[in-house]
Design an enzyme around this catalytic site. Structure first.
Site, mmCIF file in Angstrom:
data_model
loop_
_atom_site.group_PDB
_atom_site.id
_atom_site.type_symbol
_atom_site.label_atom_id
_atom_site.label_comp_id
_atom_site.label_asym_id
_atom_site.label_seq_id
_atom_site.Cartn_x
_atom_site.Cartn_y
_atom_site.Cartn_z
ATOM 1 C CB CYS A 243 -6.470 -3.173 9.697
ATOM 2 S SG CYS A 243 -4.853 -3.490 8.969
ATOM 3 C CG HIS A 325 -8.206 -7.335 7.409
ATOM 4 N ND1 HIS A 325 -8.978 -6.206 7.212
ATOM 5 C CD2 HIS A 325 -6.925 -6.953 7.237
ATOM 6 C CE1 HIS A 325 -8.192 -5.189 6.907
ATOM 7 N NE2 HIS A 325 -6.945 -5.619 6.919
ATOM 8 C CD GLU A 327 -12.269 -7.609 7.455
ATOM 9 O OE1 GLU A 327 -12.092 -7.651 8.686
ATOM 10 O OE2 GLU A 327 -11.464 -7.047 6.681
HETATM 11 N N1 LIG Z 1 -5.495 -2.919 5.973
HETATM 12 C C1 LIG Z 1 -5.338 -1.784 6.633
HETATM 13 O O1 LIG Z 1 -6.240 -1.232 7.249
HETATM 14 C C2 LIG Z 1 -3.969 -1.141 6.541
HETATM 15 C C3 LIG Z 1 -3.704 -0.166 7.646
HETATM 16 C C4 LIG Z 1 -2.549 0.796 7.393
HETATM 17 N N2 LIG Z 1 -2.773 1.565 6.202
HETATM 18 C C5 LIG Z 1 -1.225 0.049 7.326
HETATM 19 O O2 LIG Z 1 -0.682 -0.134 6.259
HETATM 20 O O3 LIG Z 1 -0.746 -0.382 8.349
#
Ligand SMILES: NC(=O)CC[C@H](N)C(=O)O
Length: 358
Positions: A243, A325, A327
């Site tokens: 992410c 994600h 995970e």
């Molecule tokens: N879940 C995250 O890692 C978000 C990544 C980043 N802050 C975004 O909003 O794109």
């Protein structure tokens, strides 16, 4: 009934039922997930955001610590159609304001049409619309939280699984979810969780087999230290990211990122692997995306809805990153094999991760 107001960017004020008193402000985001409220509320990626649950009933299977991703609630406030007392008791103990009896469909439609927006929250017996508008006035844009990593990262290195037989992972903690650490430990890795602003010597000190950049809140442009680590280590050490981690890795290697209109926010985001043609269901909560991966990285997976990059692999370097994600927690577990692919890079397996056929 306790008064409760949500002031939206532009000045429109919504009224709901106050469940946990207090004032707050943040970027207004949502999740369409129908389960996983404990995991979402403890995900550090939601720091400085106000989370709206679009699923109408939140809290119907209680609150259990074993499902927490971190030891505190991260969104600044919580909005819903209906919250159970289990959830409001928990939010009260954490001092996080909560409002329900809101038309969350209207809120999500507004965000979808107008894009991510700031909001101000006021809940309490004596609060007025003006209190919410005052909060809105004071709300900063996400990208102006220039040191947001400091709010969510460990301050000192922490080691998990020191006796494990597997590879040594340096996990740069920009707000890491606990499930990422657990997924690595289950595969016998030793995980060195390092502060978000670690320097090259701090990482060298743990002699990593893999440099792993975590998820986290805010604008990836504000994580220059982590990007500098990727630039330094990528020549000799496999690099992984999830992410925010994908966004930081791309920026470090010559790519660019941009803010999306309202992001990907739910547990049913379809992702296509370009090589195998296989589609997997994924969990997502992000507002930024990689706009251009640069010359050293190749987009290998895309979002079926909008074609944005979901998986990026190194061309000449051992790099694999995911925008979703893998995970899970909450969400589908279709992509857990990402962690096998990350650790396989240590054994010289091809860096290009292709999901196994069913
Ligand atoms: N879940 C995250 O890692 C978000 C990544 C980043 N802050 C975004 O909003 O794109």
């Amino acid at each position: 009934m306790t008064a409760a107001y949500v002031a939206l960017e532009g000045g429109h004020v919504l009224e709901g039922r106050g469940r946990v008193p207090g004032t707050a402000r943040g970027e207004l985001v949502f999740t369409t997930a129908y389960t996983g409220y404990e995991e979402s509320l403890t995900d550090p990626s939601y720091e400085e955001q106000v989370l709206t649950f679009s699923y109408p009933l939140i809290g119907n299977y209680g609150v259990r610590e074993e499902r927490f991703e971190d030891d505190q609630v991260h969104p600044r406030a919580v909005l819903a159609k209906e919250l159970t007392e289990d959830v409001t008791d928990w939010l009260e103990s954490e001092g996080v304001p909560a409002i329900d009896h809101l038309d969350t469909r209207e809120i999500v439609t507004d965000i979808r049409d107008q894009g991510a927006m700031k909001c101000g929250i006021a809940v309490g017996d004596d609060v007025t619309e003006d209190d919410a508008l005052e909060q809105l006035e004071a709300c900063k844009a996400m990208s102006d939280h220039t040191d947001i990593g400091a709010q969510v990262s460990v301050e000192e290195p922490v080691v998990h699984g020191a006796d494990n037989d597997g590879p040594n992972v340096a996990l740069v903690d920009c707000g890491a979810k606990g499930s990422i650490i657990d997924s690595l430990l289950e595969r016998e890795a030793t995980v060195h969780v390092l502060p978000y602003d670690s320097d090259v010597a701090d990482v060298e000190a743990v002699d990593p087999d893999v440099l792993f950049i975590s998820n986290g809140p805010g604008d990836p442009a504000n994580y220059e230290d982590a990007a500098a680590l990727v630039e330094t280590f990528v020549e000799d050490t496999p690099v992984a990211g999830i992410c925010l981690g994908q966004q930081i890795v791309a920026r470090a290697l010559g790519g660019t990122t941009e803010k999306m209109t309202f992001g990907h926010r739910g547990v049913n985001q379809p992702v296509l692997d370009l090589e195998s043609g296989r589609v997997v269901m994924t969990t997502q909560n992000h507002g930024y995306t990689v706009a251009d991966p640069g010359d050293h990285l190749e987009v290998t997976q895309i979002n079926v809805n909008d074609d944005t990059p979901e998986g990026i692999d190194g061309i000449e370097y051992d790099v694999i990153t995911r925008q979703y994600h893998p995970e899970a927690n909450p969400g589908p577990e279709d992509t857990l094999d990402f962690f096998d692919d990350v650790l396989a890079m240590v054994d010289g397996e091809p860096h290009r991760a292709v999901p196994a056929d069913d």
